[in-house]
Design a protein around this motif. Structure first.
Motif, PDB file in Angstrom:
ATOM      1  N   HIS A 125      48.048  33.186  66.372  1.00 22.67           N
ATOM      2  CA  HIS A 125      47.166  33.747  65.341  1.00 22.67           C
ATOM      3  C   HIS A 125      46.048  34.510  66.039  1.00 22.67           C
ATOM      4  O   HIS A 125      45.006  34.698  65.470  1.00 22.67           O
ATOM      5  CB  HIS A 125      46.454  32.636  64.540  1.00 22.67           C
ATOM      6  N   TYR A 149      41.173  38.798  62.784  1.00 21.40           N
ATOM      7  CA  TYR A 149      41.253  39.325  61.419  1.00 21.40           C
ATOM      8  C   TYR A 149      42.675  39.615  61.046  1.00 21.40           C
ATOM      9  O   TYR A 149      43.435  40.168  61.633  1.00 21.40           O
ATOM     10  CB  TYR A 149      40.406  40.596  61.267  1.00 21.40           C
ATOM     11  N   GLU A 205      33.287  33.944  53.110  1.00 18.00           N
ATOM     12  CA  GLU A 205      34.698  34.139  52.756  1.00 18.00           C
ATOM     13  C   GLU A 205      35.557  34.337  54.004  1.00 18.00           C
ATOM     14  O   GLU A 205      36.654  33.774  54.112  1.00 18.00           O
ATOM     15  CB  GLU A 205      34.816  35.340  51.817  1.00 18.00           C
ATOM     16  N   GLU A 206      35.060  35.148  54.956  1.00 16.12           N
ATOM     17  CA  GLU A 206      35.787  35.365  56.208  1.00 16.12           C
ATOM     18  C   GLU A 206      35.939  34.067  56.999  1.00 16.12           C
ATOM     19  O   GLU A 206      37.007  33.789  57.542  1.00 16.12           O
ATOM     20  CB  GLU A 206      35.072  36.400  57.077  1.00 16.12           C
ATOM     21  N   THR A 214      41.156  28.293  57.319  1.00 14.36           N
ATOM     22  CA  THR A 214      42.463  28.033  56.722  1.00 14.36           C
ATOM     23  C   THR A 214      43.573  28.505  57.657  1.00 14.36           C
ATOM     24  O   THR A 214      44.539  27.775  57.904  1.00 14.36           O
ATOM     25  CB  THR A 214      42.582  28.745  55.358  1.00 14.36           C
ATOM     26  N   LYS A 215      43.424  29.714  58.178  1.00 14.35           N
ATOM     27  CA  LYS A 215      44.432  30.295  59.064  1.00 14.35           C
ATOM     28  C   LYS A 215      44.654  29.419  60.297  1.00 14.35           C
ATOM     29  O   LYS A 215      45.776  29.243  60.748  1.00 14.35           O
ATOM     30  CB  LYS A 215      43.989  31.696  59.483  1.00 14.35           C
ATOM     31  N   GLU A 239      35.954  30.983  55.831  1.00 14.96           N
ATOM     32  CA  GLU A 239      36.906  30.109  55.165  1.00 14.96           C
ATOM     33  C   GLU A 239      38.348  30.569  55.397  1.00 14.96           C
ATOM     34  O   GLU A 239      39.246  29.750  55.593  1.00 14.96           O
ATOM     35  CB  GLU A 239      36.612  30.014  53.666  1.00 14.96           C
ATOM     36  N   MET A 240      38.549  31.894  55.406  1.00 11.51           N
ATOM     37  CA  MET A 240      39.877  32.432  55.678  1.00 11.51           C
ATOM     38  C   MET A 240      40.332  32.028  57.092  1.00 11.51           C
ATOM     39  O   MET A 240      41.471  31.601  57.292  1.00 11.51           O
ATOM     40  CB  MET A 240      39.875  33.950  55.544  1.00 11.51           C
ATOM     41  N   LEU A 241      39.436  32.135  58.046  1.00 12.02           N
ATOM     42  CA  LEU A 241      39.779  31.751  59.416  1.00 12.02           C
ATOM     43  C   LEU A 241      40.017  30.253  59.549  1.00 12.02           C
ATOM     44  O   LEU A 241      40.932  29.820  60.246  1.00 12.02           O
ATOM     45  CB  LEU A 241      38.685  32.188  60.393  1.00 12.02           C
TER      46      LEU A 241
END
Length: 160
Positions: free
Chosen positions: A156, A160, A122-123, A129-130, A125-127
């Motif tokens: 960015h 986190y 999950e982390e 995307t970011k 995928e978040m990165l």
């Protein structure tokens, strides 16, 4: 008494203005530093430590100025060596730049390997995307790591 209050109010306005000037100066210096880090092939570890230490407090001003001067000198020095005759200098500029590039590449590869071990799915995928790494593609970890610390306009920088 009213004169003292008016003087105090004008002093606080000056403080607010100087604080705003510092914030703008800090952001501009930070962008310059990030660009110079990229141009001079500075270690990711140094970049991260510097960024984490200096967040814009007015007491950071001297450190920002020193880092900017150091990097500006290094960039100019490398440019002068690059323009100098190879017969006079041997291969010093090429070897310095090549070793810096090689060390930075190794550092990025090491970080890319750690993405899967240190971050959950999950982390990650978040990165992705970011940092606008395409959802389907090869070497997503490496794409992510290669985007870190290269664009001073894309801050960015915090992971986190």
């Amino acid at each position: 008494m009213e004169a003292n209050e008016a003087a105090a109010a004008s002093e606080s306005d000056g403080t607010d203005e100087s604080q705003m000037d510092w914030v703008l100066s800090f952001e501009e210096q930070r962008k310059q530093i990030i660009m110079l880090w990229h141009l001079c092939h500075i270690s990711i570890i140094h970049r991260t430590q510097f960024y984490m230490l200096f967040k814009g407090d007015p007491a950071d001003q001297i450190y920002m100025e020193v880092e900017l001067r150091r990097l500006t000198w290094l960039e100019q020095h490398l440019a002068e060596l690059g323009n100098a005759s190879a017969a006079l200098l041997g291969d010093e500029p090429a070897s310095y730049v090549a070793s810096s590039v090689r060390a930075l590449k190794q550092e990025r590869e090491c970080l890319a390997k750690r993405v899967n071990t240190k971050l959950g799915a999950e982390e990650r995928e978040m990165l992705y995307t970011k940092w606008e790494v395409p959802p389907v593609g090869k070497q997503r970890r490496q794409q992510l790591i290669n985007k870190l610390w290269t664009d001073p306009h894309n801050l960015h920088l915090s992971v986190y």
